[in-house]
Design an enzyme around this catalytic site. Structure first.
Site, short mmCIF file in Angstrom:
data_model
loop_
_atom_site.label_atom_id
_atom_site.label_comp_id
_atom_site.label_asym_id
_atom_site.label_seq_id
_atom_site.Cartn_x
_atom_site.Cartn_y
_atom_site.Cartn_z
N ARG A 252 -14.40 35.56 -21.83
CA ARG A 252 -14.27 34.90 -20.52
C ARG A 252 -15.62 34.72 -19.84
NH1 ARG A 252 -10.78 34.36 -22.97
NH2 ARG A 252 -8.61 34.96 -22.73
N SER B 76 -5.48 35.44 -14.41
CA SER B 76 -5.85 36.86 -14.31
C SER B 76 -6.87 37.05 -13.20
CB SER B 76 -6.46 37.33 -15.62
OG SER B 76 -5.49 37.27 -16.64
N GLU C 38 -12.24 38.08 -12.66
CA GLU C 38 -12.28 36.87 -13.48
C GLU C 38 -12.19 35.66 -12.53
OE1 GLU C 38 -9.92 36.71 -17.12
OE2 GLU C 38 -9.40 34.62 -16.67
C1 LIG Z 1 -0.66 30.28 -14.53
C2 LIG Z 1 -2.06 30.45 -15.05
C3 LIG Z 1 -2.25 30.98 -16.31
C4 LIG Z 1 -3.55 31.16 -16.82
N1 LIG Z 1 -3.70 31.70 -18.06
C5 LIG Z 1 -4.95 31.84 -18.57
C6 LIG Z 1 -5.13 32.36 -19.89
O1 LIG Z 1 -4.19 32.70 -20.59
N2 LIG Z 1 -6.41 32.47 -20.35
C7 LIG Z 1 -7.49 32.10 -19.62
O2 LIG Z 1 -8.63 32.20 -20.11
N3 LIG Z 1 -7.34 31.61 -18.36
C8 LIG Z 1 -6.10 31.47 -17.82
N4 LIG Z 1 -5.94 30.96 -16.57
C9 LIG Z 1 -7.14 30.59 -15.78
C10 LIG Z 1 -7.54 29.11 -15.89
O3 LIG Z 1 -6.60 28.41 -16.65
C11 LIG Z 1 -8.89 29.00 -16.58
O4 LIG Z 1 -9.87 29.82 -15.96
C12 LIG Z 1 -9.45 27.57 -16.58
O5 LIG Z 1 -10.63 27.58 -17.34
C13 LIG Z 1 -9.73 27.03 -15.19
O6 LIG Z 1 -10.15 25.68 -15.29
P1 LIG Z 1 -10.32 24.79 -13.98
O7 LIG Z 1 -10.70 23.41 -14.37
O8 LIG Z 1 -9.14 24.94 -13.11
O9 LIG Z 1 -11.62 25.48 -13.32
P2 LIG Z 1 -11.84 26.03 -11.84
O10 LIG Z 1 -10.86 27.14 -11.58
O11 LIG Z 1 -11.88 24.91 -10.86
O12 LIG Z 1 -13.31 26.63 -11.98
C14 LIG Z 1 -13.53 27.76 -12.79
C15 LIG Z 1 -15.04 27.86 -13.08
O13 LIG Z 1 -15.44 26.78 -13.91
C16 LIG Z 1 -16.58 26.14 -13.38
N5 LIG Z 1 -16.52 24.71 -13.75
C17 LIG Z 1 -15.48 23.86 -13.58
N6 LIG Z 1 -15.79 22.64 -14.09
C18 LIG Z 1 -17.06 22.73 -14.56
C19 LIG Z 1 -17.96 21.80 -15.19
N7 LIG Z 1 -17.62 20.52 -15.44
N8 LIG Z 1 -19.20 22.23 -15.52
C20 LIG Z 1 -19.59 23.51 -15.27
N9 LIG Z 1 -18.78 24.44 -14.70
C21 LIG Z 1 -17.54 24.05 -14.34
C22 LIG Z 1 -16.48 26.36 -11.87
O14 LIG Z 1 -17.77 26.27 -11.27
C23 LIG Z 1 -15.91 27.78 -11.82
O15 LIG Z 1 -16.96 28.72 -11.95
C24 LIG Z 1 -4.66 30.77 -16.03
C25 LIG Z 1 -4.46 30.21 -14.75
C26 LIG Z 1 -3.18 30.05 -14.26
C27 LIG Z 1 -2.99 29.44 -12.91
#
Ligand SMILES: Cc1cc2nc3c(=O)[nH]c(=O)nc-3n(C[C@H](O)[C@H](O)[C@H](O)COP(=O)(O)OP(=O)(O)OC[C@H]3O[C@@H](n4cnc5c(N)ncnc54)[C@H](O)[C@@H]3O)c2cc1C
Length: 258
Positions: A142, A184, A254
């Site tokens: 992560r 998480s 996280e």
């Molecule tokens: C119901 C649920 C279940 C989940 N299950 C899991 C799981 O099983 N495993 C897991 O790993 N995660 C899980 N997650 C967390 C989530 O899916 C991940 O962390 C995912 O990567 C978030 O992506 P996002 O686009 O929403 O990023 P955001 O939440 O908007 O941002 C997360 C981070 O990414 C950075 N970021 C976003 N876009 C870019 C870009 N283009 N360039 C550089 N940095 C960037 C942001 O600055 C921030 O630091 C879960 C979330 C939910 C709601």
């Protein structure tokens, strides 16, 4: 680029936040250095006073295939990537099913399920406008050392979308709450599980206002309706301090607190 007001109580997966002006970055724009980039807000907790925010526009939601190379834009949602892989019989993307986010967010978090993580399948990343090979980026559980803006990600294509694996991974999701959350809250500490520790200090199911440490999966903070940033932060700090006191383990968030 242009500004758009986003209601984070609707946009963020945990449904916390307020109307906030966000800069939308389009294809030809230069990325401002003084703004925090967000993706789909599936791993974010937005405070009442977040830093200035920006987000990539739909210009970056692209999937291009050239022979055995796939180049995917950073704002492409995971659902669209899995559909494409399934339709074109491409292996390796099955774990993105039900893993909410944009590709940029998935890469920045090195998101994954069990042993499947996005860095396993990446070839290179376009970061701040330059292609960088995966091997030149530090990454781990992560975690990815991403300083800047990812706009595209390159993968080598392996044939054979695995429908059985897809089913297996979707079944794994049944232990996750189906009410709003941000995934998480804490990373698992080495050799242990954050959820186990939260349960061990008696916080599984504990609430503050409308926010609760989920009864289904102790490491998920869930929002029953009108939960606030302060309630979520209170429960995060409470879990951290109790676990530090009882187990001498300092959990690392996280979830990104903005
Ligand atoms: C119901 C649920 C279940 C989940 N299950 C899991 C799981 O099983 N495993 C897991 O790993 N995660 C899980 N997650 C967390 C989530 O899916 C991940 O962390 C995912 O990567 C978030 O992506 P996002 O686009 O929403 O990023 P955001 O939440 O908007 O941002 C997360 C981070 O990414 C950075 N970021 C976003 N876009 C870019 C870009 N283009 N360039 C550089 N940095 C960037 C942001 O600055 C921030 O630091 C879960 C979330 C939910 C709601």
């Amino acid at each position: 680029m242009y500004f758009k007001t986003i209601d984070f109580s609707k946009y963020s997966s945990i449904k916390i936040g307020q109307h906030t002006e966000v800069l939308i970055i389009e294809k030809e724009d230069i990325f401002p250095k003084d703004r925090y980039l967000i993706g789909g807000a599936n791993n974010l907790l937005i405070s009442p006073n977040p830093p200035p925010l920006m987000i990539l526009s739909k210009d970056f939601s692209t999937i291009n295939q050239h022979k055995n190379i796939l180049i995917i834009g950073a704002s492409t949602p995971t659902g669209k990537i899995v559909s494409y892989a399934k339709k074109n019989n491409i292996a390796g993307f099955e774990f993105l099913s039900k893993l909410p986010g944009s590709l940029g967010g998935i890469v920045a978090m090195n998101a994954g399920v069990k042993s499947y993580e996005i860095f396993n399948i990446i070839e290179s990343i376009k970061l701040n406008g330059k292609w960088i090979k995966k091997d030149n980026i530090k990454y781990g559980y992560r975690y990815a050392n991403i300083l800047g803006v990812i706009t595209e990600v390159k993968f080598f294509i392996t044939k054979g979308f695995d429908n059985n694996l897809l089913k297996e991974l979707i079944n794994l999701r049944s232990n996750q709450p189906n009410i709003p959350s941000a995934g998480s809250a804490f990373k698992n500490p080495q050799g242990d599980y954050a959820g186990r520790l939260i349960e061990a200090v008696g916080l599984k199911g504990c609430s503050k206002g409308d926010i609760q440490w989920s009864e289904v999966h102790a490491n998920f903070l869930v929002n029953h309706d009108k939960g606030t940033f302060e309630e979520a932060k209170y429960l995060i700090d409470l879990a951290k301090s109790k676990i530090l006191k009882e187990f001498n383990i300092l959990l690392q968030e996280e979830i990104k607190i903005l």
